[in-house]
Write an enzyme that holds these catalytic residues in place. Structure first.
Site, mmCIF file in Angstrom:
data_model
loop_
_atom_site.group_PDB
_atom_site.id
_atom_site.type_symbol
_atom_site.label_atom_id
_atom_site.label_comp_id
_atom_site.label_asym_id
_atom_site.label_seq_id
_atom_site.Cartn_x
_atom_site.Cartn_y
_atom_site.Cartn_z
ATOM 1 N N GLY A 6 -28.416 26.473 -42.961
ATOM 2 C CA GLY A 6 -29.097 26.712 -44.229
ATOM 3 C C GLY A 6 -28.890 25.550 -45.189
ATOM 4 C CB THR B 62 -31.309 16.991 -28.331
ATOM 5 O OG1 THR B 62 -31.636 15.665 -27.916
ATOM 6 C CG2 THR B 62 -31.550 17.965 -27.192
ATOM 7 C CB SER C 43 -28.584 30.227 -42.643
ATOM 8 O OG SER C 43 -27.484 29.936 -41.809
ATOM 9 C CB CYS D 156 -9.917 30.300 -53.428
ATOM 10 S SG CYS D 156 -10.717 31.476 -52.349
ATOM 11 C CD GLN E 97 -26.073 35.847 -48.869
ATOM 12 O OE1 GLN E 97 -26.054 37.047 -48.590
ATOM 13 N NE2 GLN E 97 -25.158 35.010 -48.416
ATOM 14 C CG HIS F 75 -23.984 31.795 -40.419
ATOM 15 N ND1 HIS F 75 -22.970 32.234 -41.240
ATOM 16 C CD2 HIS F 75 -24.505 30.713 -41.027
ATOM 17 C CE1 HIS F 75 -22.877 31.425 -42.291
ATOM 18 N NE2 HIS F 75 -23.798 30.494 -42.185
ATOM 19 C CG ASN G 159 -24.380 32.951 -52.665
ATOM 20 O OD1 ASN G 159 -25.258 32.571 -53.446
ATOM 21 N ND2 ASN G 159 -23.217 32.367 -52.586
#
Ligand SMILES: *Cc1c(COP(=O)(O)O)cnc(C)c1O
Length: 389
Positions: free
Chosen positions: A72, A239, A201, A328, A181, A203, A153
């Site tokens: 993303g 590729t 994205s 963090c 998101q 994942h 997000n």
């Protein structure tokens, strides 16, 4: 102790069906999709074409408008920097975004500022909404691009993207949305939204890490981000990550076909925690109160005088994986830019927690999170110098 993973806005586990669909592309189908003079390569090419068609169908796009990227973040970088560099040749060196974007957008904008571009960061209201009229007012004759995220997000705000896209179209300015998101959580139809570019994205919706898409509407032409071979119609060299791309298209199809049911299930879990947290003392819910304008899986709240990192550590001891509002990960103790942008004072922003559900979570897990919060929040407060009952 079983792990309760409620940080699905950070990433999600790959589902079994997706993993099974991907597996052959690590071994049996090992060809390079560009090597089409023998069947091993041709097989790979066909799988790539099929994945592109399935991805396009899920978004109501044309296959030729789908460009696979490495994540993303790359899709966001390409849309923002590629468009800025294309439009600069026409003397357009002004960009518009919001103050609550993901760092993939904000840091791309900052990089362009260092190259001499000018960026307007639009404010948001107390629930995180960008106002379309603010976009309209910020557009100038030299504006190259507007980029506003589809859903935030951290606090789950669903932005009025179709309205913002309409403003941009009327004013003749290109519009990109970071929908990382949103895809797999709410309906995303590129034509109905009227966007020029859109990032996603895999994942974030039970697909693999390391693969994303930039949708580029036909006729829109950001400068190439990766130079090299002729892949992706010569616009994104390298590729192809074929297993990842097959995983992305499979996960996207599953998410989109089951969207209504998934969204209902997730919002049940979300509402269990939102209702519970709202009834706890000295708590502020962050993000939209109107739950139809909030991502179905997102809870974000500030617990007065209970520092976010301490809450996370104590939740972790109970096997619960959540997220706090501060950056963090970057080693900084600055509170989240999103929470500051919605007007939270530093000391409240520091006391925030994000809980984000995924398809693998259960009602029992949502209840366990509530019970854990009842236990952990008073404990953290007891030790806080800022807490006085
Ligand atoms: C996760 C995320 C990204 C980055 O995507 P990656 O594939 O992890 O690089 C960008 N924007 C938003 C809103 C995100 O949630």
């Amino acid at each position: 102790m079983a792990t309760i993973y409620v940080d699905n806005a950070a990433t999600t586990p790959v589902s079994r069906e997706v993993l099974e669909a991907m597996t052959p592309y690590f071994s049996e189908v090992y060809g390079n999709p560009s090597s089409i003079f023998y069947s091993v390569g041709e097989q790979a090419r066909q799988a790539l074409d099929a994945a592109r068609e399935r991805t396009a169908r899920a978004l109501n796009a044309e296959p030729g408008e789908i460009y696979f990227t490495s994540c993303g973040t790359e899709a966001d970088n390409w849309a923002v920097k590629g468009t800025a560099r294309r439009m600069a040749a026409q003397g357009k060196k002004h960009l518009i975004t919001s103050s609550i974007e993901h760092h993939a957008i904000l840091h791309s904008m900052a990089a362009l500022e260092r190259e001499g571009f000018e960026v307007t960061y639009l404010p948001v209201d107390a629930e995180g909404f960008v106002r379309p009229e603010d976009v309209d007012a910020a557009i100038r004759p030299d504006t190259a691009l507007v980029s506003i995220m589809m859903a935030n997000n951290e606090i789950g705000t669903i932005e009025p993207i179709a309205e913002i896209a309409e403003v941009c179209r009327r004013r003749g300015v290109l519009f990109h949305t970071d929908a990382v998101q949103a895809v797999g959580a709410i309906p995303v139809d590129v034509k109905a939204l009227g966007v020029d570019m859109l990032s996603l994205s895999a994942h974030k919706f039970n697909g693999p890490k390391g693969v994303g898409v930039l949708y580029i509407r036909r006729g829109v032409n950001p400068v190439n981000f990766m130079d090299g071979g002729a892949q992706e119609k010569r616009r994104r060299a390298g590729t192809e990550n074929l297993a990842g791309i097959v995983g992305l298209s499979t996960a996207l199809e599953i998410a989109v076909n089951g969207l209504a049911e998934k969204s209902k299930r997730l919002s049940e879990l979300r509402d269990i925690v939102l209702d519970h947290v709202a009834a706890m003392p000295k708590v502020k819910i962050n993000g939209p109160l109107d739950r139809s304008k909030r991502l179905p899986n997102n809870v974000n709240a500030s617990f007065e005088a209970a520092e976010g990192e301490s809450l996370l550590l104590m939740l972790d001891m109970k096997g619960i994986c959540a997220s706090s509002g501060s950056a963090c990960a970057s080693g900084s103790l600055d509170p989240s830019h999103v929470l500051l942008a919605i007007g939270l004072p530093h000391e409240i922003a520091h006391c925030s927690l994000r809980i984000s559900f995924g398809v693998q979570n259960t009602v029992e897990e949502a209840r366990a999170v509530c019970a854990a919060l009842d236990e952990v929040v008073p404990k953290v407060r007891e030790r806080s110098p800022l807490w006085n009952e």
